[in-house]
Enzyme design. Structure first.
Site, PDB file in Angstrom:
ATOM      1  N   ALA A 183     -81.978  37.259 -14.119  1.00 39.42           N
ATOM      2  CA  ALA A 183     -82.950  37.866 -15.018  1.00 39.42           C
ATOM      3  C   ALA A 183     -83.098  36.950 -16.226  1.00 39.42           C
ATOM      4  O   ALA A 183     -82.201  36.160 -16.532  1.00 39.42           O
ATOM      5  CB  ALA A 183     -82.465  39.247 -15.440  1.00 39.42           C
TER       6      ALA A 183
ATOM      7  N   GLY B 271     -79.694  38.437 -11.204  1.00 37.55           N
ATOM      8  CA  GLY B 271     -80.863  39.081 -10.610  1.00 37.55           C
ATOM      9  C   GLY B 271     -81.439  38.299  -9.438  1.00 37.55           C
ATOM     10  O   GLY B 271     -82.066  38.880  -8.549  1.00 37.55           O
TER      11      GLY B 271
ATOM     12  N   GLU C 181     -79.521  39.353  -6.567  1.00 40.36           N
ATOM     13  CA  GLU C 181     -79.876  40.757  -6.289  1.00 40.36           C
ATOM     14  C   GLU C 181     -81.232  40.876  -5.591  1.00 40.36           C
ATOM     15  O   GLU C 181     -81.402  41.705  -4.696  1.00 40.36           O
ATOM     16  CB  GLU C 181     -79.858  41.547  -7.603  1.00 40.36           C
ATOM     17  CG  GLU C 181     -78.452  41.619  -8.186  1.00 40.36           C
ATOM     18  CD  GLU C 181     -78.432  42.243  -9.573  1.00 40.36           C
ATOM     19  OE1 GLU C 181     -78.903  41.592 -10.524  1.00 40.36           O
ATOM     20  OE2 GLU C 181     -77.960  43.378  -9.701  1.00 40.36           O
TER      21      GLU C 181
ATOM     22  N   GLU D 146     -73.148  38.126 -14.492  1.00 44.78           N
ATOM     23  CA  GLU D 146     -73.510  38.968 -15.647  1.00 44.78           C
ATOM     24  C   GLU D 146     -72.321  39.266 -16.549  1.00 44.78           C
ATOM     25  O   GLU D 146     -72.463  39.415 -17.759  1.00 44.78           O
ATOM     26  CB  GLU D 146     -74.118  40.301 -15.169  1.00 44.78           C
ATOM     27  CG  GLU D 146     -75.487  40.167 -14.520  1.00 44.78           C
ATOM     28  CD  GLU D 146     -75.458  39.939 -13.017  1.00 44.78           C
ATOM     29  OE1 GLU D 146     -74.385  39.554 -12.486  1.00 44.78           O
ATOM     30  OE2 GLU D 146     -76.499  40.155 -12.377  1.00 44.78           O
TER      31      GLU D 146
END
Ligand code: HXC
Length: 258
Positions: A65, A109, A112, A132
């Site tokens: 992200a 992300g 993911e 993260e």
């Protein structure tokens, strides 16, 4: 459709989505996630498309992200927008198979999004991780749930608590990816796999995806019943007659997706 952060292409029944923020290693900002969602839904609704491939660049599928976009947000901000809920719900709605074709970094992300796809084909260069924890947060697009289902609790805990990266060989050994291909051939290989799926009977492909996903959501008895009823229902299709006749007549089937 025109996009700022992704590229969309269609080749032989396959929709190819390329994440395209090269200056940020395809970091997933809100624009990219919105456009990825739009493209997935558009390809899912496109009658000429039988399978979808999501890829990035050779250096990065996506490095996570967008940290620069997220860094100043408050709890109230992320709660109010229910950050990352929408992209998970898009993946849940897509009924056609989606393959992640991963080269280079698939972190946070990025890992993911790859796991939200139906399966992952990796280049030898691929590196997966959930870093993260090093940023003072945890995965937020499904990492703690999907990684644990894919590789088991021990390795998922190792990955999420240390933030270390896993190379393609470990990812294949652990069940995170379905196959590893030489880096230079990986995207062509993933497109060939997608094209071979797109040539099959769409109703059986859709039900195979639903039945497999059901295995992660329900009891064995319920899953077996779901599978059996789905199997029975395919005897109502012309494609079942065609597929079985073609086998008996020693020829290739011509499926009509009905
Ligand atoms: C924003 C990013 C980024 C990211 C890289 N960039 N990753 N920008 N968000 N996640 C930017 C860098 O700032 C830099 O821009 C450019 O991309 C190139 O990156 P470099 O770091 O210079 O490249 P390199 O040295 O090759 O290192 C590659 C890397 C490293 C190891 C992948 O970039 C890295 O560690 N990135 C962050 C990985 C990460 O922590 N991901 C998880 C994010 S959190 P400039 O402008 O400086 O040149 C996440 C949470 C999910 O995903 C949901 C829960 C909250």
């Amino acid at each position: 459709m025109t996009f700022e952060t992704i590229l969309l292409d269609k080749q032989e029944g396959v929709g190819l989505i390329t994440l395209n923020r090269p200056d940020a290693l395809n970091a997933l900002n809100s624009k990219l996630l919105e456009e990825l969602g739009e493209a997935l839904l558009a390809l899912d609704a496109d009658a000429d498309i039988g399978a979808i491939v999501v890829t990035g660049s050779e250096k990065a599928f996506a490095a996570g992200a967008d940290i620069k976009e997220m860094s100043g947000l408050s709890f109230a901000d992320v709660l109010k927008k229910d950050m990352f809920a929408e992209i998970n719900s898009v993946f849940a709605r897509v009924r056609k198979p989606v393959i992640a074709a991963v080269s280079g970094y698939a972190l946070g992300g990025g890992c993911e999004i790859a796991m939200a796809c139906d399966f992952i084909i990796a280049a030898e260069s691929a590196k997966f991780g959930q870093p993260e924890i090093k940023l003072g947060v945890i995965p937020g697009i499904g990492g703690s749930q999907r990684l644990t289902r894919l590789v088991g609790k021990s390795k998922a805990m190792d990955m999420m608590l240390t933030g270390r990266m896993m190379d393609s060989a470990e990812a294949e050994r652990s069940g995170l990816v379905s196959r590893v291909l030489p880096t230079e051939d990986m995207l062509d290989g993933a497109m060939e796999v997608a094209s071979s799926i797109a040539d099959l009977s769409a109703p059986s492909v859709a039900l195979a995806k639903e039945a497999t996903n059901r295995a992660l959501e329900t009891t064995l008895a319920e899953g077996l019943l779901f599978e059996r009823r789905a199997f029975h229902s395919l005897f109502a299709t012309e494609d079942q007659k065609e597929g079985m006749s073609a086998f008996i007549e020693k020829r290739q089937p011509q499926f009509k997706n009905c």
